[in-house]
Each structure stands twice: as C-alpha cells, then as structure tokens.
Design a protein around this motif. Structure first.
Motif, mmCIF file in Angstrom:
data_model
loop_
_atom_site.group_PDB
_atom_site.id
_atom_site.type_symbol
_atom_site.label_atom_id
_atom_site.label_comp_id
_atom_site.label_asym_id
_atom_site.label_seq_id
_atom_site.Cartn_x
_atom_site.Cartn_y
_atom_site.Cartn_z
ATOM 1 N N MET A 73 0.833 -1.204 0.000
ATOM 2 C CA MET A 73 0.000 0.000 0.000
ATOM 3 C C MET A 73 0.870 1.259 0.000
ATOM 4 O O MET A 73 0.666 2.193 0.759
ATOM 5 N N LYS A 74 1.867 1.238 -0.909
ATOM 6 C CA LYS A 74 2.792 2.356 -1.031
ATOM 7 C C LYS A 74 3.122 2.597 -2.501
ATOM 8 O O LYS A 74 2.971 1.713 -3.341
ATOM 9 N N ARG A 75 3.623 3.759 -2.757
ATOM 10 C CA ARG A 75 4.151 4.100 -4.076
ATOM 11 C C ARG A 75 5.415 3.281 -4.333
ATOM 12 O O ARG A 75 6.135 2.912 -3.412
ATOM 13 N N ALA A 76 5.688 3.031 -5.597
ATOM 14 C CA ALA A 76 6.931 2.397 -6.030
ATOM 15 C C ALA A 76 7.329 3.069 -7.343
ATOM 16 O O ALA A 76 6.531 3.794 -7.946
ATOM 17 N N PHE A 77 8.549 2.840 -7.770
ATOM 18 C CA PHE A 77 9.012 3.421 -9.029
ATOM 19 C C PHE A 77 9.710 2.368 -9.869
ATOM 20 O O PHE A 77 10.336 1.450 -9.327
ATOM 21 N N PHE A 104 15.038 10.503 -4.210
ATOM 22 C CA PHE A 104 13.706 10.974 -4.580
ATOM 23 C C PHE A 104 12.641 9.982 -4.120
ATOM 24 O O PHE A 104 11.625 10.368 -3.536
ATOM 25 N N ALA A 105 12.867 8.713 -4.376
ATOM 26 C CA ALA A 105 11.896 7.685 -3.993
ATOM 27 C C ALA A 105 11.710 7.643 -2.478
ATOM 28 O O ALA A 105 10.573 7.537 -1.980
ATOM 29 N N LYS A 106 12.786 7.737 -1.737
ATOM 30 C CA LYS A 106 12.693 7.744 -0.274
ATOM 31 C C LYS A 106 11.929 8.972 0.226
ATOM 32 O O LYS A 106 11.114 8.873 1.137
ATOM 33 N N GLN A 107 12.180 10.126 -0.380
ATOM 34 C CA GLN A 107 11.482 11.354 0.008
ATOM 35 C C GLN A 107 9.980 11.247 -0.242
ATOM 36 O O GLN A 107 9.191 11.932 0.403
#
Length: 146
Positions: A73-77, A104-107
């Motif tokens: 239930m989180k964003r991924a790239f 960027f992904a961590k932020q």
C-alpha cells in the motif's frame, strides 16, 4: 557535475541524449518524436526525469515511472531508463543519477525502485549491485507483446 530534475521547458536540452539512448537499443533516430514523447511524459506527470549536466551540457539521464505496490500500500518506481553519453562514461555519473533516484523515492515514501536489464549486460549489473540493488530470484517476470 550537477544533477537536477528536468522541467518540461528544458526537454530540448536532453532530446539528443534521449535519442542516443534509443539508438543504443537499435531504434531509429527521431529527435522530434523524442521531444514529443518526453514532453508528454512530463506534462502528464507520467515520469520523473533527472539529468546530469557538465559544462552546461546534458551528459546523462535517468527516468522513473511511478507505480504502486498494492501489497505494501505504497508508491513504487520503475527505473526505466539510465543513460550516460559515451564520452562521459566511467566517471560515476550513472551512480550519481541512481543515488538521486533513490533519494527521490525515499522522500516520496516509496517502497522500492525496480528495474530490468539484459541478462548479458554485465556492466550495468555491476553498477546496480554496487549501489545496493538486489537480484530477485524468487519471482518470474512475464510480458505480453502485440
């Protein structure tokens, strides 16, 4: 070297590099289509593009495509593109671009960044492992083309 996020109005500055990337993968050169594709991705917020600049010239880029992990239930790239101009390779530019993508992904509280590369692309594989990426061996990647 400066690494910055590309704004839509700066697409022209990276179009030649993007075209070289496509030619590396045996695609025909098409600068107008490259500009159009990149502008559409940025205007539609379909991707995030970071460029490396030296002497006011774009020498490398990476492009992230956002997606989501339903399980987490989180964003991924997806790190779909990574390219450094031939004359600028072996100077740590690709590693710095990846570090920027990770930051960027961590932020943005993403669960992960994933990528795929050719089984014989050992230079890229060495870079990915150097920056801490791991090979997933417990899944299979499937694709359907038409």
């Amino acid at each position: 070297m400066i690494i910055e996020r590309l704004a839509v109005e700066d697409v022209d500055a990276v179009a030649d590099l993007f075209d070289a990337y496509r030619k590396f993968y045996h695609q025909p050169s098409d600068i107008p289509a490259a500009k159009q594709f990149l502008k559409a991705r940025l205007l539609n917020e379909d991707s995030i593009l970071f460029v490396a600049k030296m002497d006011h010239q774009c020498v490398g880029f990476t492009q992230l495509y956002p997606t989501f992990s339903s399980v987490a239930m989180k964003r991924a790239f997806i790190l779909n593109d990574l390219y450094v101009a031939e004359d600028y390779r072996r100077h740590g530019i690709a590693e710095k671009l990846m570090e920027q993508a990770f930051q960027f992904a961590k932020q943005h509280d993403a669960r992960s960044i994933a990528l795929e590369t050719g089984a014989l692309n050992t230079k890229a594989q060495a870079l990915y492992e150097k920056v801490g990426m791991e090979v997933e061996t417990d899944v299979k990647h499937y694709i359907y083309y038409w």
